[in-house]
Design an enzyme around this catalytic site. Structure first.
Site, PDB file in Angstrom:
ATOM      1  N   GLU B  61       0.808  -1.223   0.000  1.00 31.60           N
ATOM      2  CA  GLU B  61       0.000   0.000   0.000  1.00 31.60           C
ATOM      3  C   GLU B  61       0.845   1.279   0.000  1.00 31.60           C
ATOM      4  O   GLU B  61       0.496   2.249  -0.658  1.00 31.60           O
ATOM      5  CB  GLU B  61      -0.964   0.023   1.189  1.00 31.60           C
ATOM      6  CG  GLU B  61      -2.139  -0.939   1.043  1.00 31.60           C
ATOM      7  CD  GLU B  61      -1.783  -2.366   1.397  1.00 31.60           C
ATOM      8  OE1 GLU B  61      -0.645  -2.625   1.850  1.00 31.60           O
ATOM      9  OE2 GLU B  61      -2.650  -3.252   1.225  1.00 31.60           O
ATOM     10  N   HIS B 130     -12.321  -3.694   8.869  1.00 27.04           N
ATOM     11  CA  HIS B 130     -12.876  -3.545   7.518  1.00 27.04           C
ATOM     12  C   HIS B 130     -14.143  -2.706   7.513  1.00 27.04           C
ATOM     13  O   HIS B 130     -14.916  -2.771   6.573  1.00 27.04           O
ATOM     14  CB  HIS B 130     -13.209  -4.917   6.904  1.00 27.04           C
ATOM     15  CG  HIS B 130     -12.012  -5.710   6.502  1.00 27.04           C
ATOM     16  ND1 HIS B 130     -11.110  -6.203   7.409  1.00 27.04           N
ATOM     17  CD2 HIS B 130     -11.568  -6.097   5.283  1.00 27.04           C
ATOM     18  CE1 HIS B 130     -10.157  -6.880   6.761  1.00 27.04           C
ATOM     19  NE2 HIS B 130     -10.414  -6.829   5.473  1.00 27.04           N
TER      20      HIS B 130
END
Lengths: 330, 328
Positions: B61, B130
Site C-alpha cells: 500500500e 474492515h
C-alpha cells in the site's frame, strides 16, 4: 576527475556556508534562537559524503530524475540545481527554489529533475518507483536515481519499492548512501543479516558495493549501473560506504560517537583523496586552488543573493495548497 | 446524452473507462484490479486497456500511493485503489506527508493529480478492521479534496470530476453501496463542493453524506408521515463542503441534524454543526456511531450502525427542544 572535484568542492562550500549561516538557528532544549541566524530549524549536512552525489550524478542527464533524503543539498547541487535559489530556500526567502516553503529538508529543483528532498526516511523510494514507472509508460529513455541512507533499509517501503521496481523492471538506480548512522544511532546494531546489498539481491535487484569516499570509484560504478538501467535491464542498487562528518542535524554534537570513528571519517575525506589523486596524475595545485576559489565565489554570491531576497509574502501561506477547496477557511 | 440504469460499481467503471479512453495519461494501480477489483469497480478495464494501464500491484500500500505520487509528478494521472480505507492506513505517510503536501512544500514546482480510492462505511460482518469511516481524518488534511458519493449518479459524476483535477483527491466510495442501482446520466457534471438538496422541509435540516444519506432519506420519509418535514442535504464533497447551501437551509429551518456513519466524537459532523451554529445560531444535533470498534457479530455491529430509527429519534428530540427562532 576535474569535474568530479569541482562538484564535490561546490557541495562542500555550500554546506559550510549553510552551516555558518545556521549558527544559533535552532532553539535546543529551551535555548533561544539567535535572531541573527539566517538559516533556521533542522539542517542536515552532507559534509564527508560529497563523492556519492558527485559520482552518481555525473552520469545523469538533465531529463533524468532524482529523489533524495533529508540530507539532500549535495544531490541537488550535483544534479545541477540552481545554487542561488537553493541558498535562498535555506534562508527561507521568496526567491528560494520552493518560495521559502520547504527549506533545507525539502530542497528541490524540479527544473533539473530533482524531485525533492524528503523529511521522511525511505519515502523517496516509492516515489522514485512511480517516477520510473511513468518514464517507462511514456517510452522515455530516462532513468531515476533514488538516494537513501542505511537507516532506510529497515523501513517497510524499502522492501516494497525494491520488489516493485524489480517486478516491473523499472529504470531506477537505487543508491544507498551508507553513512553508518540511523540518525544518532549506529546502524550496525540495528540491522540484522548481511545488509543492504544482500537484501537487494534477495529481491531481484542486483547490487554492488563501492568505497563511497573514492569519487572515481563511485563514478565508474555509477556509469556502469546507469548504463544497465538505461539499457532496460531493470533496477540496480549501488551501495556506497561513506562517512558522515557532522552530526545527524546541525545541533547534534555527536557525543555518542567514538573519537576513532570520527577520525576515520576525517581521514577518509573524499575531497582530500580526490585532490591527492589529481596531483598524482599531473594536475597542478594551482588548478585545484583555482577551482576551490571559483566555487567559493559562486557560494559567496549565492549567500549574498539569498540575503538580499525578501521573506515570502504572508499571502503565500495560502497558495499552492490545492485549487479546489483552497483558501483560509477558519 | 445517455441515461442508463446501473449499479454504483458500474458507474465507477464507466467514469474510469471514459477517462482512460479520452486521456492516455490515466492509469489504474492497485491490488486485484486486473480481475475487476474486489467490488468489480474496475470490471473489464484491463481487458479493454491492457495490463500496462490497469496495473495489478503487489500488496504494497505504501508504494501503491507513493508510486502514484511519483507517476503524477512525471505527467501521468494515476488512480490508485486501496481496497478499503482501513488498508489505506498502510500508506498513510504517502497520503499525508507526500501526496497532500508536495505542491505546497516544493513551492508549486510539481503537481500531484492523483485519485486515491478508499471505500468507507460498514461492511456486513467484516469486523473492526474492515468497517471504518475515516473521512474526517482526511477532511482535516490540507492539500486534498475529499469526496464521498452516495448514489450511482454521484459515483459517476464525482469520479469523472476527480479524474479531471490537478490535485490529490481522497475518493471514498462506500463498502455497502456497490450493488445500489440508479439512473446515471453520463453528461451530468458534479461541481466539487456543491451539496444536493434531496428533500426540502421547513422543520429541520438533515445533513449527511455517503451511505448515511439513504438512512437519512428513509428517516425523513417516516418523519413526514408524522408531520415533521425535514430537508435532506447530501454534502457529497466533504472538502470543500458546501457551507452556503447548508447555512441557507439551517437559517431557514433553525434546526440542523448531522448524520454520519463515522464515530461521532471528532467526526466531520462536528465541523458542520459548529459552523452552522456560529453562522446562524440554529439548534444543532449530531448523530454518529458510538466511539467503539465495529464488532463482528451482527448484534454488536448493529450498535455501530446508524439506523433510520435513530435518525428519527434524534430529529424528534431536536424538534422538542427547539428554542424560539432568532433573527439571522
Amino acid at each position: 576527475m576535474i569535474d568530479l572535484y569541482r562538484t564535490m568542492a561546490r557541495i562542500r562550500a555550500f554546506e559550510l556556508a549553510a552551516e555558518v549561516a545556521s549558527q544559533g538557528g535552532v532553539g535546543v532544549l529551551g535555548a533561544k534562537v539567535d535572531e541573527r541566524a539566517k538559516v533556521r530549524g533542522p539542517l542536515h549536512l552532507s559534509i564527508g559524503q560529497e563523492a556519492v552525489a558527485a559520482g552518481v550524478c555525473a552520469h545523469l542527464r538533465r531529463e533524468d530524475l532524482l529523489t533524495s533524503t533529508h540530507r539532500g543539498h549535495g544531490h541537488t547541487l550535483a544534479k545541477g540545481g540552481n545554487v542561488r535559489r537553493m541558498m535562498a530556500e535555506l534562508f527561507g526567502r521568496a526567491d528560494g527554489s520552493n518560495g521559502g516553503k520547504g527549506g533545507s529538508m525539502h530542497i528541490a529543483d524540479f527544473s533539473v529533475g530533482m524531485l525533492g528532498a524528503n523529511g521522511v526516511v525511505t519515502a523517496g523510494l516509492p516515489i522514485a518507483c512511480g517516477a520510473a514507472h511513468a518514464l517507462k509508460l511514456q517510452g522515455k529513455p530516462n532513468v531515476v536515481a533514488c538516494f537513501f541512507g542505511d537507516g532506510a533499509i529497515n523501513r517497510g517501503p524499502f522492501l516494497e519499492a525494491l520488489n516493485w521496481a524489480a517486478v516491473y523492471r523499472l529504470p531506477v538506480l537505487f543508491v544507498c548512501e551508507d553513512n553508518r548512522y540511523s540518525a544518532t544511532t549506529s546502524t550496525a546494531g540495528l540491522t540484522a543479516g548481511p545488509g543492504v546489498a544482500a537484501r537487494a539481491n534477495a529481491l531481484g535487484v542486483p547490487s554492488e558495493t563501492v568505497d563511497g569516499n573514492d569519487v572515481e570509484a563511485v563514478s565508474a560504478m555509477a556509469e556502469r549501473l546507469v548504463a544497465k538501467v538505461r539499457g532496460g535491464e531493470g533496477p540496480q542498487l549501488l551501495h556506497a560506504l561513506t562517512w558522515r562528518v557532522r552530526g545527524h542535524v546541525s545541533v547534534d554534537t555527536q557525543a555518542y560517537r567514538d573519537p576513532q570513528d570520527l577520525q576515520g571519517a576525517l581521514d577518509a575525506d573524499p575531497l582530500k583523496r580526490a585532490r591527492a589523486r589529481a596531483l598524482a596524475s599531473g594536475v597542478s595545485a594551482a588548478q585545484l586552488d583555482a577551482i576551490d576559489a571559483e566555487v567559493q565565489a559562486e557560494i559567496d554570491d549565492a549567500v549574498a543573493f539569498a540575503d538580499a531576497s525578501p521573506p515570502p509574502d504572508v499571502a503565500a501561506a495560502y497558495t499552492d495548497i490545492q485549487t479546489t477547496g483552497a483558501g483560509a477557511w477558519l | 446524452m445517455a441515461v442508463t440504469r446501473m449499479t454504483y460499481a458500474e458507474a465507477a467503471v464507466l467514469a474510469v473507462a471514459n477517462a482512460m479512453r479520452d486521456d492516455p495519461r490515466v492509469v489504474v494501480m492497485g491490488e486485484d484490479v486486473g480481475r475487476g477489483g474486489i467490488f468489480q469497480q474496475y470490471k473489464g478495464l484491463q481487458a479493454r486497456f491492457g495490463a500496462e494501464r490497469v496495473i495489478d500491484t503487489p500488496i504494497s500500500e505504501a508504494t501503491i500511493v507513493g508510486a502514484g505520487v511519483g507517476m503524477a509528478l512525471v505527467g501521468m494521472r494515476p488512480v490508485v485503489e486501496m481496497r478499503v480505507v482501513d488498508f489505506a492506513l498502510c500508506g498513510m505517510d504517502e497520503i499525508v506527508n507526500q501526496a497532500a503536501k508536495n505542491r505546497y512544500m516544493f513551492g508549486g514546482q510539481g503537481r500531484v493529480p492523483l485519485v486515491m480510492r478508499m471505500p468507507i462505511g460498514l461492511w456486513a460482518n467484516s469486523a473492526a478492521q474492515h468497517s471504518q469511516s475515516l473521512e474526517a481524518w482526511f477532511a482535516h488534511l490540507p492539500g486534498v479534496v475529499v469526496m464521498c458519493p452516495a448514489t450511482p449518479q454521484d459515483n459517476y459524476s464525482m469520479l469523472t470530476q476527480a479524474l479531471r483535477g490537478e490535485d490529490p483527491v481522497i475518493y471514498m466510495e462506500n463498502k455497502e453501496l456497490w450493488g445500489l442501482q440508479g439512473e446515471v446520466d453520463d453528461t451530468r457534471v458534479h461541481e466539487p463542493g456543491r451539496a444536493q438538496v434531496l428533500r426540502q422541509g421547513d422543520d429541520l435540516s438533515i445533513v449527511s453524506w455517503s451511505a448515511a444519506v439513504h438512512t437519512a432519506t428513509q428517516a425523513a420519509e417516516a418523519l413526514a408521515a408524522q408531520g415533521v418535514n425535514a430537508s435532506v442535504i447530501d454534502l457529497g464533497t466533504l472538502w470543500p463542503w458546501d457551507r452556503d447551501t447548508v447555512l441557507r437551509d439551517a437559517a431557514r429551518t433553525r434546526r440542523l441534524l448531522v448524520v454520519h456513519d463515522a464515530v461521532q466524537p471528532g467526526g466531520f459532523g462536528a465541523e458542520v454543526a459548529a459552523t452552522a451554529v456560529q453562522a446562524t445560531g440554529c439548534r444543532i444535533a449530531r448523530l454518529g456511531a458510538p466511539r467503539i470498534p465495529v464488532g463482528y457479530a451482527s448484534r454488536l455491529e448493529a450498535v455501530a450502525r446508524i439506523s433510520p430509527a435513530a435518525v428519527i429519534e434524534a430529529a424528534l428530540s431536536l424538534m422538542a427542544d427547539a428554542p424560539a427562532a432568532a433573527a439571522v
